[in-house]
Design a protein around this motif. Sequence first.
Motif, PDB file in Angstrom:
ATOM      1  N   TRP A   8       0.855  -1.187   0.000  1.00  0.00           N
ATOM      2  CA  TRP A   8       0.000   0.000   0.000  1.00  0.00           C
ATOM      3  C   TRP A   8       0.895   1.243   0.000  1.00  0.00           C
ATOM      4  CZ3 TRP A   8      -5.220  -1.418   0.226  1.00  0.00           C
ATOM      5  CH2 TRP A   8      -5.453  -2.735   0.627  1.00  0.00           C
ATOM      6  N   TYR A   9       0.781   2.060  -1.056  1.00  0.00           N
ATOM      7  CA  TYR A   9       1.671   3.209  -1.213  1.00  0.00           C
ATOM      8  C   TYR A   9       0.887   4.524  -1.196  1.00  0.00           C
ATOM      9  CZ  TYR A   9       5.871   0.525  -2.256  1.00  0.00           C
ATOM     10  OH  TYR A   9       6.962  -0.313  -2.152  1.00  0.00           O
ATOM     11  N   ASP A  10       1.513   5.536  -0.607  1.00  0.00           N
ATOM     12  CA  ASP A  10       0.958   6.889  -0.594  1.00  0.00           C
ATOM     13  C   ASP A  10       1.354   7.574  -1.896  1.00  0.00           C
ATOM     14  OD1 ASP A  10       0.383   9.578  -0.241  1.00  0.00           O
ATOM     15  OD2 ASP A  10       0.965   9.587   1.871  1.00  0.00           O
ATOM     16  N   PRO A  11       0.382   7.949  -2.749  1.00  0.00           N
ATOM     17  CA  PRO A  11       0.738   8.558  -4.039  1.00  0.00           C
ATOM     18  C   PRO A  11       1.407   9.921  -3.900  1.00  0.00           C
ATOM     19  CG  PRO A  11      -1.630   8.697  -3.666  1.00  0.00           C
ATOM     20  CD  PRO A  11      -1.076   7.820  -2.584  1.00  0.00           C
ATOM     21  N   GLU A  12       1.200  10.595  -2.769  1.00  0.00           N
ATOM     22  CA  GLU A  12       1.794  11.916  -2.588  1.00  0.00           C
ATOM     23  C   GLU A  12       3.289  11.826  -2.303  1.00  0.00           C
ATOM     24  OE1 GLU A  12      -0.348  14.115   0.306  1.00  0.00           O
ATOM     25  OE2 GLU A  12      -2.260  14.005  -0.770  1.00  0.00           O
ATOM     26  N   THR A  13       3.694  10.777  -1.620  1.00  0.00           N
ATOM     27  CA  THR A  13       5.109  10.632  -1.263  1.00  0.00           C
ATOM     28  C   THR A  13       5.804   9.571  -2.110  1.00  0.00           C
ATOM     29  OG1 THR A  13       4.674   8.945   0.430  1.00  0.00           O
ATOM     30  CG2 THR A  13       4.566  11.261   1.121  1.00  0.00           C
ATOM     31  N   GLY A  14       5.019   8.680  -2.730  1.00  0.00           N
ATOM     32  CA  GLY A  14       5.610   7.574  -3.469  1.00  0.00           C
ATOM     33  C   GLY A  14       6.209   6.513  -2.568  1.00  0.00           C
ATOM     34  N   ARG A  15       5.924   6.618  -1.266  1.00  0.00           N
ATOM     35  CA  ARG A  15       6.488   5.672  -0.307  1.00  0.00           C
ATOM     36  C   ARG A  15       5.385   4.789   0.273  1.00  0.00           C
ATOM     37  NH1 ARG A  15      10.099   8.772   3.999  1.00  0.00           N
ATOM     38  NH2 ARG A  15      10.514   6.585   4.511  1.00  0.00           N
ATOM     39  N   HIS A  16       5.790   3.618   0.746  1.00  0.00           N
ATOM     40  CA  HIS A  16       4.845   2.730   1.417  1.00  0.00           C
ATOM     41  C   HIS A  16       4.320   3.413   2.668  1.00  0.00           C
ATOM     42  CE1 HIS A  16       3.204  -0.846   3.375  1.00  0.00           C
ATOM     43  NE2 HIS A  16       3.314  -1.477   2.214  1.00  0.00           N
ATOM     44  N   ILE A  17       3.048   3.171   2.999  1.00  0.00           N
ATOM     45  CA  ILE A  17       2.515   3.738   4.233  1.00  0.00           C
ATOM     46  C   ILE A  17       3.320   3.192   5.414  1.00  0.00           C
ATOM     47  CG2 ILE A  17       0.215   4.035   3.269  1.00  0.00           C
ATOM     48  CD1 ILE A  17      -0.656   1.524   4.788  1.00  0.00           C
ATOM     49  N   ALA A  18       3.280   3.917   6.514  1.00  0.00           N
ATOM     50  CA  ALA A  18       4.096   3.566   7.669  1.00  0.00           C
ATOM     51  C   ALA A  18       3.811   2.146   8.130  1.00  0.00           C
ATOM     52  CB  ALA A  18       3.831   4.544   8.808  1.00  0.00           C
ATOM     53  N   THR A  19       4.862   1.402   8.414  1.00  0.00           N
ATOM     54  CA  THR A  19       4.752   0.033   8.887  1.00  0.00           C
ATOM     55  C   THR A  19       5.185  -0.051  10.348  1.00  0.00           C
ATOM     56  OG1 THR A  19       7.027  -0.573   8.295  1.00  0.00           O
ATOM     57  CG2 THR A  19       5.341  -0.764   6.567  1.00  0.00           C
ATOM     58  N   TYR A  20       5.003  -1.212  10.940  1.00  0.00           N
ATOM     59  CA  TYR A  20       5.439  -1.420  12.322  1.00  0.00           C
ATOM     60  C   TYR A  20       6.945  -1.197  12.444  1.00  0.00           C
ATOM     61  CZ  TYR A  20       6.625  -3.807  16.659  1.00  0.00           C
ATOM     62  OH  TYR A  20       7.138  -4.108  17.895  1.00  0.00           O
ATOM     63  N   ASP A  21       7.701  -1.694  11.454  1.00  0.00           N
ATOM     64  CA  ASP A  21       9.148  -1.506  11.493  1.00  0.00           C
ATOM     65  C   ASP A  21       9.513  -0.025  11.432  1.00  0.00           C
ATOM     66  OD1 ASP A  21       9.572  -4.212  11.641  1.00  0.00           O
ATOM     67  OD2 ASP A  21       9.930  -4.473   9.494  1.00  0.00           O
ATOM     68  N   ASP A  22       8.756   0.739  10.623  1.00  0.00           N
ATOM     69  CA  ASP A  22       8.993   2.187  10.570  1.00  0.00           C
ATOM     70  C   ASP A  22       8.776   2.816  11.934  1.00  0.00           C
ATOM     71  OD1 ASP A  22       9.482   2.049   7.848  1.00  0.00           O
ATOM     72  OD2 ASP A  22       7.394   2.450   7.326  1.00  0.00           O
ATOM     73  N   GLN A  23       7.700   2.397  12.599  1.00  0.00           N
ATOM     74  CA  GLN A  23       7.387   2.958  13.906  1.00  0.00           C
ATOM     75  C   GLN A  23       8.459   2.609  14.925  1.00  0.00           C
ATOM     76  OE1 GLN A  23       3.396   1.699  14.858  1.00  0.00           O
ATOM     77  NE2 GLN A  23       2.651   2.275  12.834  1.00  0.00           N
ATOM     78  N   VAL A  24       8.949   1.371  14.858  1.00  0.00           N
ATOM     79  CA  VAL A  24      10.024   0.963  15.763  1.00  0.00           C
ATOM     80  C   VAL A  24      11.279   1.788  15.488  1.00  0.00           C
ATOM     81  CG1 VAL A  24      11.598  -0.909  16.355  1.00  0.00           C
ATOM     82  CG2 VAL A  24       9.158  -1.368  16.109  1.00  0.00           C
ATOM     83  N   THR A  25      11.597   1.982  14.192  1.00  0.00           N
ATOM     84  CA  THR A  25      12.777   2.774  13.830  1.00  0.00           C
ATOM     85  C   THR A  25      12.640   4.201  14.339  1.00  0.00           C
ATOM     86  OG1 THR A  25      13.190   1.442  11.861  1.00  0.00           O
ATOM     87  CG2 THR A  25      14.149   3.651  11.904  1.00  0.00           C
ATOM     88  N   ARG A  26      11.444   4.801  14.141  1.00  0.00           N
ATOM     89  CA  ARG A  26      11.241   6.170  14.617  1.00  0.00           C
ATOM     90  C   ARG A  26      11.368   6.247  16.133  1.00  0.00           C
ATOM     91  NH1 ARG A  26       7.194   6.464  10.513  1.00  0.00           N
ATOM     92  NH2 ARG A  26       5.578   5.946  12.018  1.00  0.00           N
ATOM     93  N   ALA A  27      10.834   5.234  16.825  1.00  0.00           N
ATOM     94  CA  ALA A  27      10.937   5.228  18.284  1.00  0.00           C
ATOM     95  C   ALA A  27      12.398   5.107  18.713  1.00  0.00           C
ATOM     96  CB  ALA A  27      10.118   4.084  18.856  1.00  0.00           C
ATOM     97  N   ASP A  28      13.144   4.237  18.019  1.00  0.00           N
ATOM     98  CA  ASP A  28      14.567   4.082  18.339  1.00  0.00           C
ATOM     99  C   ASP A  28      15.317   5.379  18.075  1.00  0.00           C
ATOM    100  OD1 ASP A  28      14.141   1.469  19.045  1.00  0.00           O
ATOM    101  OD2 ASP A  28      14.840   0.622  17.143  1.00  0.00           O
ATOM    102  N   GLN A  29      15.005   6.026  16.950  1.00  0.00           N
ATOM    103  CA  GLN A  29      15.673   7.284  16.618  1.00  0.00           C
ATOM    104  C   GLN A  29      15.334   8.368  17.638  1.00  0.00           C
ATOM    105  OE1 GLN A  29      14.288   7.888  12.615  1.00  0.00           O
ATOM    106  NE2 GLN A  29      15.991   6.748  11.696  1.00  0.00           N
TER     107      GLN A  29
END
Length: 224
Positions: free
Chosen positions: A165-186
């Motif tokens: 599932w991709y966001d057409p405005e950004t061309g990127r996949h919608i946020a995933t659990y791994d993204d959330q974990v990465t953001r939390a780690d960052q």
Amino acid sequence: MTANFQHLTTNGGALHLAKHFGSPATTLLGGDLYLAPFPPGDMTGIRYPDMPIAFDVDPEAYHRRNGYVISEQGKPPDFVLEIGSPSTGRVDVEEMRDDYAALGIPEYWRFDETGLSHGTRLTGDRLVDGVYQPIAIEALATDILQGHSTVLNLDLRWVHGQLKWYDPETGRHIATYDDQVTRADQAEVRADEAEAALRAEHEARTTLEARVRELEAQLRHRDS
């Protein structure tokens, strides 16, 4: 059921969509419960969509009913997705397409990991004047197909047999659990760095103040 679990649950797709849309009190992401125009007395011919998505509805009523009743929700689901399997392929392509059009569902999508059950790997239909019209599907690469869902404002992709599932405005996949974990780690790293910087600043200030006191003491001793 195995294909549904793999493509909508194991890979986190349903969770990613729920987080993406937010508003859990009025946004429904369901699955494997019945869909009917009115409260059914006889379940013969009732459909059980793999994933209905509906905005501005009552998800609690859906769960209490163990199904989506259009007359109670005040509208059909905005989007329905069926995952291809050998046992349901023909029904998904033929019978369900007619049934969902009759129920007034604005978009009906089919995803097929292999393309053998539906005869194609990714297909979407949009309701126009009560009739489904095919949604354009483009090949982005040899093993990547994409179509745009207007009602979700998302691009659906078949990527090497996986549903994305991709966001057409950004061309990127919608946020995933791994993204959330990465953001939390960052965020944790940034917090640790900020704390370390404050600690260093405090230590530097303490050292400077001690040095100033030492110089003042030396001056007083010399003047005396």
